[in-house]
Design a protein around this motif. Structure first.
Motif, short mmCIF file in Angstrom:
data_model
loop_
_atom_site.label_atom_id
_atom_site.label_comp_id
_atom_site.label_asym_id
_atom_site.label_seq_id
_atom_site.Cartn_x
_atom_site.Cartn_y
_atom_site.Cartn_z
N ALA B 5 81.22 36.18 83.45
CA ALA B 5 80.96 37.58 83.18
C ALA B 5 81.63 37.96 81.87
CB ALA B 5 81.50 38.45 84.31
N VAL B 6 80.99 38.86 81.14
CA VAL B 6 81.59 39.32 79.87
C VAL B 6 81.64 40.84 79.85
CG1 VAL B 6 80.89 37.33 78.51
CG2 VAL B 6 79.35 39.30 78.69
N ASN B 7 82.64 41.34 79.14
CA ASN B 7 82.70 42.77 78.82
C ASN B 7 82.46 42.89 77.32
OD1 ASN B 7 84.05 42.55 81.37
ND2 ASN B 7 84.75 44.66 81.04
N LYS B 10 85.47 43.69 75.31
CA LYS B 10 86.63 42.78 75.36
C LYS B 10 86.25 41.48 74.67
CE LYS B 10 88.80 44.70 79.45
NZ LYS B 10 87.74 45.63 79.94
N SER B 13 86.85 38.07 76.29
CA SER B 13 85.96 37.60 77.36
C SER B 13 84.71 36.98 76.75
CB SER B 13 85.60 38.74 78.30
OG SER B 13 84.54 39.53 77.79
N THR B 62 81.58 50.35 78.34
CA THR B 62 82.85 49.62 78.37
C THR B 62 83.40 49.48 79.78
OG1 THR B 62 84.12 51.65 78.14
CG2 THR B 62 83.47 50.54 76.11
N ARG B 64 82.19 48.18 82.37
CA ARG B 64 81.64 47.19 83.29
C ARG B 64 81.42 45.84 82.62
NH1 ARG B 64 76.42 47.71 85.77
NH2 ARG B 64 76.97 45.52 85.91
N SER B 65 81.20 44.83 83.46
CA SER B 65 80.96 43.49 82.92
C SER B 65 79.54 43.04 83.30
CB SER B 65 81.99 42.51 83.49
OG SER B 65 81.86 42.46 84.89
N TRP B 66 79.07 42.05 82.58
CA TRP B 66 77.71 41.54 82.78
C TRP B 66 77.76 40.05 83.03
CZ3 TRP B 66 74.55 45.63 82.88
CH2 TRP B 66 74.88 46.76 82.14
N ASN B 67 76.85 39.58 83.89
CA ASN B 67 76.74 38.14 84.11
C ASN B 67 75.97 37.50 82.97
OD1 ASN B 67 78.03 38.34 86.58
ND2 ASN B 67 76.08 38.84 87.62
#
Lengths: 265, 462
Positions: B5-7, B10, B13, B62, B64-67
């Protein structure tokens, strides 16, 4: 044409109207019977265009006093679209361009709206296409104009023809032509006039607002009215237009002033 | 490969995920990823304090994160029937950024013309020469570079006209994922191409959410009212050689919870012609950066855009047309129809550099607000450093013209119908410039539904 015992289409009594608080019409009287063609002439600012816009119901023109009856009905109770449905048609001096809406689609929408309000049959796109192409022939219009957006990129003459085309589709009881001749060359004028003449019947009436006597060589009016300062100051037959052409408007104004002076010494 | 997962805000990440990718079979892609990794170290997440983003608050991104990867798609051709265009017999389909051969059709690509998924192409010479050459390394292009996998490659060799439009269908089908649709277009000397980029949603997790695009169930929405949240970062690079011509149609109709942050770079050589129409309908947050660089003299571009949004959508279009050479022309018309509490942003920059004499440029931004909470920020921005040019611009924001309404009323239409027709026409003017008839028709229906405040039976067959 003047017919014996014809019915009154339009009755205007002591009409006063203002724009942005400025009085423009100051006691205008006019009676139009079916079958008749009236020409209203006058200098710039005399109130000619204001008058036809008031008849069509433009919201910017506020009626301050007076009465208008259209086929016996109080016109002031009707919205602009109700007036159109009742049979008033205004051919605009400067028709609006509507990019993005096809001319044919627009005219069919207007036609079907009026047909529905009159309890008559609406036309589907194919039927309408045949119907409108027939009308276009009279006005010597290229059928390509059906596919283009409403008035977009049309020349001045093409826009005016498009107005008369709409008029021929909507078959008004009272046609108001606001400076339809201005900006037209002789060929376009002849075509537009032919259209207007063909549409004139004993049942309907036409009011032409014009600057130039030239139009009246092609559309012969039964009455010519001269407007000045918001009122009709002289009424005559088609010869009055020729006199105006020869001598200008000043003599009419002078004569009217003299008459007023006589009445109120 | 483990699920990562990435933000977007960030960088660590992003960098960590980047380092764990399996290498691509294509050397040029691996090289680009390396460049992207370096760019990532120098980028920061934009805020409203950045001049380029001051009207568009994307801070919601910002939180949340994504797969990074999605599971394999189960979509079949029948699922996509509503999206295929009858005129476009050549079609490349990408699902969540992954090329999907069984849904694509390349059988009619003429010999000599190269249209393929980028890593599968044998024209590595072209890819090496052009891929990643135009970008400017902001966060979103850097991310696109760093994670590049698949992408569309279109190459039209000299003196060829491809008469069939080519459709690139980018489908988002899974929630929580981030994808990087990528396109590289090279139109060589005196050749021409018509390209359609189409960004759509098809929720595989909830088939009931896949209403047809013109469903009457929710006429207030421009896009599928899906609750699927996802993020798409498309990047397109377009190179037009001398006298080349491209018709570029771009349709963004992402799901209403989607994020769409796209960039397109266009490089124009001598006498080339670039005509684009971009339509922005979907996404919760969307941004389109279009940068056109006229490097050669006599180049011509026309850039038309329509943004039509509702509810709480934010849609931002930033364009920059750079005239580097003489005798160029650019014409831009951008329109926004904003309803609900939506917010549209347009920034149209035109730069005429010294030496770019005899340039003729026109920029128009027209905006229609259909509700009291609708909001638009528009900014034409002309920067002219040459002294013999003709540049004009204009912007309008407002409601409908009363004279126009009166004209229609005088033809018997009700005030409501008149307003509807004029709102429709406002959008249809841009859609009329799309040369692909079936697409033009579909989009006009979408505009009708958004602008027409009457029963569908009263549409009068428009």
């Amino acid at each position: 044409m003047i017919y014996q015992d014809s019915t009154i289409v339009l009755e205007v009594r002591d009409l006063c109207a203002s724009v942005n608080g400025v009085p423009v019409l100051k006691g205008l009287n006019l009676t139009v019977k079916s079958g008749e063609i009236h020409a209203i002439m006058g200098t710039n600012g005399s109130g000619k265009s204001t008058f036809v816009k008031v008849l069509a119901g433009h919201a910017a023109y506020v009626v301050t006093s007076g009465e208008i009856y259209f086929a016996g009905q109080d016109l002031f109770t009707l919205s602009p679209e109700e007036r159109a449905r009742a049979g008033i048609f205004l051919a605009f001096q400067y028709p609006i361009e509507i990019p993005g809406v096809g001319n044919s689609q627009f005219m069919r929408l207007a036609y079907n709206t009026l047909q529905a309000s009159r309890g008559k049959e609406e036309l589907d796109p194919l039927e309408f296409d045949d119907f409108v192409r027939e009308k276009m022939q009279v006005l010597e219009m290229n059928p390509d104009f059906l596919e283009r957006s409403v008035n977009e990129g049309f020349s001045g003459g093409e826009k005016k023809r498009n107005e008369i085309l709409q008029m021929s589709l909507l078959e008004p009881r009272l046609a108001l032509l606001d400076e339809t001749d201005s900006g037209l060359d002789i060929d376009a004028l002849r075509v537009v006039a032919t259209g207007v003449n063909q549409l004139a019947t004993p049942e309907n009436a036409t009011v032409l607002v014009t600057h130039y006597q030239r139009l009246l060589n092609y559309i012969v009016p039964d009455f010519v009215h001269v407007m000045d300062d918001g009122r009709i100051i002289k009424t005559g037959n088609k010869d009055l237009a020729l006199e105006l052409e020869a001598h200008g408007y000043d003599w009419v104004n002078t004569e009217a002033a003299a008459q007023t002076a006589k009445v109120t010494p | 490969m483990t699920k990562l997962a990435v933000n977007l805000d960030k960088p660590q990440s992003l960098q960590a995920a980047q380092a764990q990718q399996l290498p691509s079979s294509c050397a040029a892609i691996n090289k680009l990823r390396g460049i992207g990794a370096k760019q990532l170290k120098q980028t920061v997440f934009p805020t409203v304090n950045d001049e380029d983003w001051r009207f568009s608050d994307i801070s919601r991104l910002t939180q949340r994160s994504w797969n990074l990867s999605s599971s394999l798609s189960q979509l079949v051709q029948a699922d996509l029937a509503a999206f295929y265009l009858e005129e476009a017999s050549i079609c490349l389909v990408f699902i969540n950024g992954v090329y999907t051969a069984n849904l694509s059709d390349l059988s009619l690509v003429p010999s000599g013309i190269e249209i393929n998924n980028l890593p599968l192409s044998r024209r590595e010479d072209l890819i090496q020469q052009h891929l990643g050459q135009l970008d400017e390394g902001d966060l979103f292009t850097a991310t696109s570079n760093a994670f590049m996998c698949d992408g569309a490659l279109l190459y039209i060799p000299a003196n060829l006209e491809l008469t069939t439009p080519v459709q690139l269908l980018f489908i988002a089908s899974q929630g929580e994922t981030i994808s990087y649709p990528r396109t590289l277009v090279i139109v060589d000397k005196s050749s021409s191409l018509c390209l359609i980029e189409d960004y759509v949603i098809f929720n595989e997790g909830d088939s009931s959410a896949n209403l047809p695009p013109n469903s009457k169930l929710d006429a207030s929405a421009n896009a599928a009212p899906s609750k699927m949240a996802y993020c798409s970062l498309p990047l397109s690079e377009i190179i037009l050689a001398d006298n080349a011509k491209l018709e570029h149609i771009r349709i963004q109709r992402e799901g209403l919870q989607g994020i769409h942050l796209a960039t397109c770079f266009v490089s124009q050589q001598r006498d080339s012609r670039y005509h684009s129409v971009s339509i922005n309908l979907g996404a919760q947050i969307s941004r389109y950066n279009l940068k056109i660089n006229q490097n050669g003299p006599g180049a011509e571009c026309s850039v038309d855009g329509l943004t039509m949004i509702n509810k709480f959508q934010l849609s931002d279009t930033h364009s920059c047309i750079l005239h580097e050479a003489a005798n160029g022309t650019s014409h831009q018309l951008h329109k926004c129809i904003v309803n609900g509490a939506a917010h549209a942003v347009f920034n149209g920059q035109i730069i005429v550099n010294p030496g770019a004499q005899q340039v003729n440029s026109h920029l128009a931004s027209h905006n229609l607000l259909l509700s009291s909470k609708a909001h638009v920020d528009t900014k034409p921005q002309l920067e002219i450093f040459a002294d013999d040019v003709k540049c004009t611009h204009g912007a309008t924001v407002g409601q409908l013209d009363e004279e126009e309404i009166f004209y229609l009323q005088s033809r018997g239409l009700s005030a409501l119908t008149a307003r509807s027709l004029l709102s429709y026409a406002f959008g249809a003017e841009v859609i009329d410039r799309i040369g692909v008839k079936s697409l033009q028709h579909k989009l006009k229906q979408t505009v009708l539904q958004q602008t027409w405040h009457l029963e569908p039976s009263q549409l009068g067959g428009l």
